[in-house]
Design an enzyme around this catalytic site. Structure first.
Site, PDB file in Angstrom:
ATOM      1  CB  SER A  79       0.447  -4.177  10.331  1.00 27.92           C
ATOM      2  OG  SER A  79       1.262  -3.065  10.579  1.00 27.92           O
TER       3      SER A  79
ATOM      4  NE  ARG B 132      -0.218  -8.372   2.321  1.00 25.89           N
ATOM      5  CZ  ARG B 132      -0.915  -7.829   3.300  1.00 25.89           C
ATOM      6  NH1 ARG B 132      -1.987  -8.430   3.761  1.00 25.89           N
ATOM      7  NH2 ARG B 132      -0.534  -6.691   3.846  1.00 25.89           N
TER       8      ARG B 132
ATOM      9  CE  LYS C 241      -6.245  -3.111   4.971  1.00 25.94           C
ATOM     10  NZ  LYS C 241      -6.639  -4.072   5.975  1.00 25.94           N
TER      11      LYS C 241
ATOM     12  NE  ARG D 142       5.307  -6.492  17.187  1.00 26.65           N
ATOM     13  CZ  ARG D 142       5.834  -7.717  17.245  1.00 26.65           C
ATOM     14  NH1 ARG D 142       6.866  -7.951  18.016  1.00 26.65           N
ATOM     15  NH2 ARG D 142       5.345  -8.698  16.523  1.00 26.65           N
TER      16      ARG D 142
ATOM     17  NE  ARG E  51      -2.470   0.122   3.512  1.00 33.76           N
ATOM     18  CZ  ARG E  51      -2.174  -0.621   4.561  1.00 33.76           C
ATOM     19  NH1 ARG E  51      -2.432  -1.907   4.541  1.00 33.76           N
ATOM     20  NH2 ARG E  51      -1.624  -0.101   5.633  1.00 33.76           N
TER      21      ARG E  51
ATOM     22  CB  CYS F 189      -0.396  -6.778  16.700  1.00 34.92           C
ATOM     23  SG  CYS F 189       0.575  -5.293  16.983  1.00 34.92           S
TER      24      CYS F 189
ATOM     25  CG  ASP G  65      -8.118  -6.758   7.063  1.00 34.84           C
ATOM     26  OD1 ASP G  65      -7.325  -6.355   7.939  1.00 34.84           O
ATOM     27  OD2 ASP G  65      -8.218  -6.208   5.955  1.00 34.84           O
TER      28      ASP G  65
ATOM     29  CG  HIS H  37      -7.887  -2.359  10.288  1.00 32.32           C
ATOM     30  ND1 HIS H  37      -6.600  -2.020  10.627  1.00 32.32           N
ATOM     31  CD2 HIS H  37      -7.772  -3.383   9.405  1.00 32.32           C
ATOM     32  CE1 HIS H  37      -5.753  -2.812   9.986  1.00 32.32           C
ATOM     33  NE2 HIS H  37      -6.435  -3.644   9.248  1.00 32.32           N
TER      34      HIS H  37
ATOM     35  CE1 TYR I 239       1.855  -7.333  -4.074  1.00 34.42           C
ATOM     36  CE2 TYR I 239       0.918  -6.104  -2.247  1.00 34.42           C
ATOM     37  CZ  TYR I 239       1.602  -7.204  -2.722  1.00 34.42           C
ATOM     38  OH  TYR I 239       2.009  -8.187  -1.850  1.00 34.42           O
TER      39      TYR I 239
END
Length: 614
Positions: free
Chosen positions: A277, A400, A235, A431, A86, A279, A304, A255, A226
């Site tokens: 992301s 992916r 998203k 985190r 992204r 986590c 997601d 999210h 992509y």
């Protein structure tokens, strides 16, 4: 206009429109005049069409068909090195006023941006086919679903969207009823072909724009083929545009993963969770209970995105608007996530992983032993020795898999329920090596909103000297909220008014470390022990101890059967450090200063209350 280069399926001429909706037909015609494709193909969503597109991409070099015995129905694609993730800095929210977009989004004047985009899209599809791809986020024709139509010149996007959303004829039929607003999405890889010019396996453009117009509910994407840049239902629609729709209509586009926890008596409790992301989101969504809790079950609804809406009785219910998993491959293995491995074992599109000599795929962390030799994500020879000498990765870190959710062994029987599943708890997590305990429960909804608004993760980019610095990511929505983050907090607070039954809100942290830098908590399957306490709290049948930040479990409140975990370790995990928390609260101010003119007073009050308790 000549016909699509894709073969005619079941005697259908793909250039003939599959819809009679005059608004849609007019828009397609207008965009065709702008982009000037060689052909138009109306996507019917059939298996024959999918197979044909895949065969076409194998012929053009975009796809490699994997060994049918090892990986049935699977394909492999490699992007170019400049199109692998992204592009946040090229993602824009072009609301009518800059203030509406807020300081955490890139904004440009919508009139200027439209002018720029028209210039870029002018003739952008020359030499290519324009696919008219209708898609429904959520089960077609249900109250919580939304509809979009993506015009794209990428067959890779069409094939991937067939896995990720509900597409084709049923959606066209829904559009023809003209009862739901359709979100128009225009996408081009930005690589027109001159007559006779040979195409490349992965067309793209160094110039990239992913643009959202919230008021007109439009998405324009240029230059990338992509992931989230090109699969516009993900998203772009399901979060950035949907968050605007949700704010206006009184629901939430988040999210979040959704899972169901079934206890030994068969009682099921649904939970939604937001993690930034890196986590362990997908692992948590497909959790397998550990020894000692084998009689519990975890069911996957989504990994997601969650759309949450109060029902007629004031209960918050959630749907997963997608039909596939677009997961990060590196680190996924039979050890870390057996359910994900079972899900992606067939009918999956792999992008930027490594290709093995026998026609299979591999990535770092997939097996203990790497293959003796393979082709890396850029098509170069890779061996463990080359990796040792040069540090080269076989798979790109953001490689992916795009796999159908219906193939997940733990997919919840109610995952496509049009009413959604009832949510009893919401979990936030980040985190954090210090300060944050393993788990705590917020005192109430507003305190929970404050918890989500201030959550963050420690950055790991040592090279930039930022290790340990906390990057705030409110509700894991910082890159995805389609309007001002302060107004987004206000919407969360307002949502409680339409609920008769408020989900309990929790914060978790699997990543706390000891003085030597070792993780204190084993994580993975053992997270089920924390989840059990959360479910029991939500059901009103577990005790908790009050602290200045919220309620925490005592050692005896956690189910330890099957795990040797000393009380002193648990106490260290849950340790409340007053000085560290005072520093934490001061850091909260950094984000609040940025959002100050739109910050709801409740957030300020919650902060003052926390300071008083400290």
């Amino acid at each position: 206009m000549k016909y699509s280069s894709t073969a005619v399926m079941a005697d259908r001429d793909p250039a003939v429109p599959l819809s009679e909706n005059k608004h849609l037909l007019k828009w397609v015609e207008k965009m065709e005049q702008l982009t000037r494709p060689d052909a138009i193909h109306w996507v019917d969503g059939s298996q024959e069409e999918y197979d044909d597109l895949c065969a076409q991409m194998v012929k053009s070099g975009t796809f490699i068909k994997l060994n049918e015995k090892l990986w049935p129905g699977c394909y492999y694609a490699r992007s170019v090195a400049s199109d692998v993730a992204r592009v946040e800095d090229r993602t824009f929210i072009c609301s009518l006023s800059k203030d509406s977009a807020g300081p955490t989004n890139n904004w440009e004047n919508p009139y200027e941006m439209r002018k720029k985009l028209r210039g870029l899209f002018d003739g952008a599809m020359r030499g290519r086919t324009m696919y008219v791809l209708p898609f429904s986020m959520g089960p077609v024709g249900t109250p919580m679903s939304q509809i979009g139509v993506q015009l794209t010149d990428s067959p890779y996007v069409v094939a991937s969207m067939r896995i990720m959303a509900r597409i084709g004829l049923p959606v066209f039929r829904e559009i023809d009823k003209d009862v739901k607003r359709v979100v128009p999405c225009l996408h081009s890889v930005g690589a027109p072909l001159a007559p006779g010019e040979k195409d490349v396996p992965w067309p793209s453009n160094p110039v990239k724009y992913i643009v959202h117009f919230p008021e007109t509910r439009e998405i324009w994407s240029f230059g990338s083929g992509y992931g989230g840049n090109a699969l516009l239902g993900k998203k772009c629609f399901a979060l950035r545009i949907a968050s605007n729709i949700a704010r206006d209509e009184g629901w939430m586009a988040e999210h979040m993963l959704i899972l169901g926890v079934e206890d030994p008596k068969g009682e099921k409790t649904y939970v939604a969770a937001a993690f930034p992301s890196a986590c362990g989101k997908t692992n948590f969504a497909m959790l397998i209970p550990p020894k000692g809790l084998d009689d519990w079950k975890v069911w996957t609804v989504g990994d997601d995105i969650a759309w949450l809406k109060p029902d007629a009785s004031g209960r918050l219910r959630a749907i997963n608007p997608e039909t596939g998993f677009f997961g990060v491959a590196p680190g996924t293995s039979v050890k870390t996530n057996p359910n994900a491995m079972a899900t992606l074992s067939r009918n999956t599109i792999f992008t930027n992983v490594a290709l093995t000599p026998e026609g299979g795929v591999w990535w770092e962390g997939m097996t203990d032993e790497p293959p003796a030799e393979c082709l890396d994500w850029q098509g170069k020879k890779w061996t463990p020795q080359i990796a040792k000498e040069t540090g080269a990765k076989a798979a790109h870190p953001n490689a992916r898999f795009t796999a159908p959710a219906s193939q997940c062994p733990t997919i919840d029987p109610a995952w496509e329920d049009p009413e959604g599943v009832p949510i009893s708890a919401i979990i936030f997590g980040g985190r954090r090596g210090t300060t944050m305990p393993l788990v705590y429960q917020a005192f109430n909804w507003t305190a929970g909103v404050y918890t989500g608004a201030t959550m963050g993760s420690e950055m790991t980019a040592a090279a930039e000297g930022t290790t340990g610095k906390v990057r705030r990511d409110p509700m894991a929505m910082l890159p995805f909220c389609g309007y001002h983050m302060g107004d987004y907090f206000r919407h969360w607070i307002k949502m409680q008014r339409s609920l008769n039954e408020t989900p309990r809100i929790f914060q978790v942290n699997w990543f706390r470390k000891d003085a030597n830098g070792n993780f204190l908590w084993p994580g993975f399957r053992e997270n089920m022990r924390v989840l059990k306490w959360i479910v029991d709290r939500a059901r009103g049948r577990a005790l908790g101890q009050e602290t200045p930040i919220g309620w925490v479990p005592r050692y005896e409140d956690i189910e330890w059967t099957g795990l040797e975990f000393p009380k002193e370790n648990f106490d260290q995990l849950q340790a409340f450090d007053n000085a560290a928390w005072r520093r934490e609260v001061i850091q909260h101010e950094e984000l609040f200063i940025v959002l100050h003119d739109h910050l709801p007073p409740e957030m300020v009050y919650e902060r003052e209350l926390l300071i008083c308790r400290l």
